[in-house]
Scaffold this motif. Structure first.
Motif, mmCIF file in Angstrom:
data_model
loop_
_atom_site.group_PDB
_atom_site.id
_atom_site.type_symbol
_atom_site.label_atom_id
_atom_site.label_comp_id
_atom_site.label_asym_id
_atom_site.label_seq_id
_atom_site.Cartn_x
_atom_site.Cartn_y
_atom_site.Cartn_z
ATOM 1 N N UNK A 5 52.097 -2.474 89.868
ATOM 2 C CA UNK A 5 52.356 -1.342 90.761
ATOM 3 C C UNK A 5 53.567 -0.565 90.269
ATOM 4 N N UNK A 6 54.588 -1.283 89.812
ATOM 5 C CA UNK A 6 55.766 -0.627 89.237
ATOM 6 C C UNK A 6 55.346 0.182 88.018
ATOM 7 N N UNK A 7 54.514 -0.405 87.172
ATOM 8 C CA UNK A 7 54.024 0.293 85.980
ATOM 9 C C UNK A 7 53.260 1.563 86.359
ATOM 10 N N UNK A 8 52.396 1.463 87.366
ATOM 11 C CA UNK A 8 51.624 2.630 87.810
ATOM 12 C C UNK A 8 52.558 3.743 88.279
ATOM 13 N N UNK A 9 53.575 3.385 89.054
ATOM 14 C CA UNK A 9 54.510 4.384 89.575
ATOM 15 C C UNK A 9 55.388 4.964 88.466
ATOM 16 N N UNK A 10 55.842 4.123 87.526
ATOM 17 C CA UNK A 10 56.707 4.594 86.440
ATOM 18 C C UNK A 10 55.972 5.529 85.494
ATOM 19 N N UNK A 13 50.399 6.731 86.914
ATOM 20 C CA UNK A 13 48.985 6.403 86.704
ATOM 21 C C UNK A 13 48.260 6.182 88.045
ATOM 22 N N UNK A 14 47.647 7.228 88.547
ATOM 23 C CA UNK A 14 46.937 7.165 89.828
ATOM 24 C C UNK A 14 45.703 6.269 89.722
ATOM 25 N N UNK A 15 45.059 6.268 88.564
ATOM 26 C CA UNK A 15 43.888 5.394 88.386
ATOM 27 C C UNK A 15 44.278 3.926 88.518
ATOM 28 N N UNK A 16 45.408 3.543 87.938
ATOM 29 C CA UNK A 16 45.879 2.168 88.067
ATOM 30 C C UNK A 16 46.226 1.859 89.520
ATOM 31 N N UNK A 17 46.817 2.808 90.215
ATOM 32 C CA UNK A 17 47.118 2.627 91.636
ATOM 33 C C UNK A 17 45.849 2.251 92.400
ATOM 34 N N UNK A 18 44.790 3.017 92.199
ATOM 35 C CA UNK A 18 43.554 2.745 92.935
ATOM 36 C C UNK A 18 42.851 1.475 92.445
ATOM 37 N N UNK A 19 43.064 1.113 91.197
ATOM 38 C CA UNK A 19 42.536 -0.162 90.697
ATOM 39 C C UNK A 19 43.229 -1.318 91.423
ATOM 40 N N UNK A 20 44.529 -1.198 91.603
ATOM 41 C CA UNK A 20 45.286 -2.228 92.324
ATOM 42 C C UNK A 20 44.859 -2.295 93.790
ATOM 43 N N UNK A 21 44.606 -1.151 94.389
ATOM 44 C CA UNK A 21 44.139 -1.118 95.783
ATOM 45 C C UNK A 21 42.744 -1.722 95.886
ATOM 46 N N UNK A 22 41.901 -1.447 94.894
ATOM 47 C CA UNK A 22 40.555 -2.024 94.871
ATOM 48 C C UNK A 22 40.619 -3.548 94.802
ATOM 49 N N UNK A 23 41.518 -4.062 93.981
ATOM 50 C CA UNK A 23 41.664 -5.516 93.845
ATOM 51 C C UNK A 23 42.335 -6.155 95.052
ATOM 52 N N UNK A 24 43.183 -5.394 95.739
ATOM 53 C CA UNK A 24 43.893 -5.916 96.908
ATOM 54 C C UNK A 24 44.146 -4.763 97.879
ATOM 55 N N UNK A 42 59.558 5.421 95.659
ATOM 56 C CA UNK A 42 60.910 5.479 95.099
ATOM 57 C C UNK A 42 60.847 5.557 93.576
ATOM 58 N N UNK A 43 60.016 4.707 92.986
ATOM 59 C CA UNK A 43 59.892 4.658 91.529
ATOM 60 C C UNK A 43 59.369 5.990 90.993
ATOM 61 N N UNK A 44 58.311 6.495 91.594
ATOM 62 C CA UNK A 44 57.701 7.749 91.139
ATOM 63 C C UNK A 44 58.648 8.932 91.335
ATOM 64 N N UNK A 45 59.392 8.955 92.433
ATOM 65 C CA UNK A 45 60.347 10.045 92.677
ATOM 66 C C UNK A 45 61.450 10.035 91.626
ATOM 67 N N UNK A 46 61.932 8.851 91.269
ATOM 68 C CA UNK A 46 62.964 8.737 90.227
ATOM 69 C C UNK A 46 62.452 9.225 88.887
ATOM 70 N N UNK A 47 61.173 8.958 88.625
ATOM 71 C CA UNK A 47 60.580 9.331 87.345
ATOM 72 C C UNK A 47 60.039 10.762 87.343
ATOM 73 N N UNK A 48 59.936 11.372 88.503
ATOM 74 C CA UNK A 48 59.449 12.748 88.600
ATOM 75 C C UNK A 48 57.936 12.889 88.488
ATOM 76 N N UNK A 49 57.194 11.848 88.826
ATOM 77 C CA UNK A 49 55.727 11.900 88.773
ATOM 78 C C UNK A 49 55.191 12.455 90.090
ATOM 79 N N UNK A 50 55.090 13.761 90.154
ATOM 80 C CA UNK A 50 54.783 14.464 91.396
ATOM 81 C C UNK A 50 53.404 14.124 91.945
ATOM 82 N N UNK A 51 52.386 14.118 91.097
ATOM 83 C CA UNK A 51 51.030 13.835 91.590
ATOM 84 C C UNK A 51 50.956 12.428 92.180
#
Length: 134
Positions: A5-10, A13-24, A42-51
């Motif tokens: 999840x940290x990796x997805x936010x950093x 990666x929205x696809x990884x986010x939904x893969x994680x949600x699919x698994x859990x 928090x992680x995504x805001x720090x990294x500037x990943x707006x989407x």
């Protein structure tokens, strides 16, 4: 928070986010009740990943006002990381995020004034004025 999840936010990666949600399906629900936690927002805001940020807010709007262990909201972290576009997008979601009290009762608005970011301060004031005119 799960490493993937940290990796997805950093990486934003929205696809990884939904893969994680699919698994859990409860992966985000386990973070929400923790009073002070460093969320994927928090992680995504720090990294500037707006989407990614906006997708996370859609899924868990409560994360937008949550403070992490250091006493900072996602808006605080976006400002500290000089992610102006992320700050403006968060403001569009909820202009009240500029008034969220964090560590030592400081708000993101205090931070903008302290660093002297006049452009961001003017953007915020224009935004508030538009709201008042509605």
């Amino acid at each position: 928070m799960d490493e993937r999840m940290v990796e997805a936010a950093q990486t934003g990666d929205i696809n990884l986010l939904y893969e994680l949600i699919l698994n859990d399906p409860y992966v985000l629900d386990r973070i929400d009740p923790v009073p002070f936690s460093h969320t994927p927002l928090h992680v995504a805001a720090s990294a500037g990943h707006i989407e990614f940020m906006m997708e996370m807010i859609k899924l868990k709007p409560t994360f937008a006002r949550k403070l992490n262990h250091g006493g900072f909201s996602p808006m605080h972290l976006a400002l500290q990381s000089d992610r102006t576009q992320a700050v403006l997008r968060l403001l569009r979601f909820d202009e009240g995020l500029f008034r969220v009290k964090g560590r030592e009762d400081l708000t993101p608005l205090h931070h903008v004034v302290q660093i002297g970011n006049v452009d961001l301060l003017l953007s915020y004031l224009r935004f508030v004025l538009r709201l008042l005119q509605m």
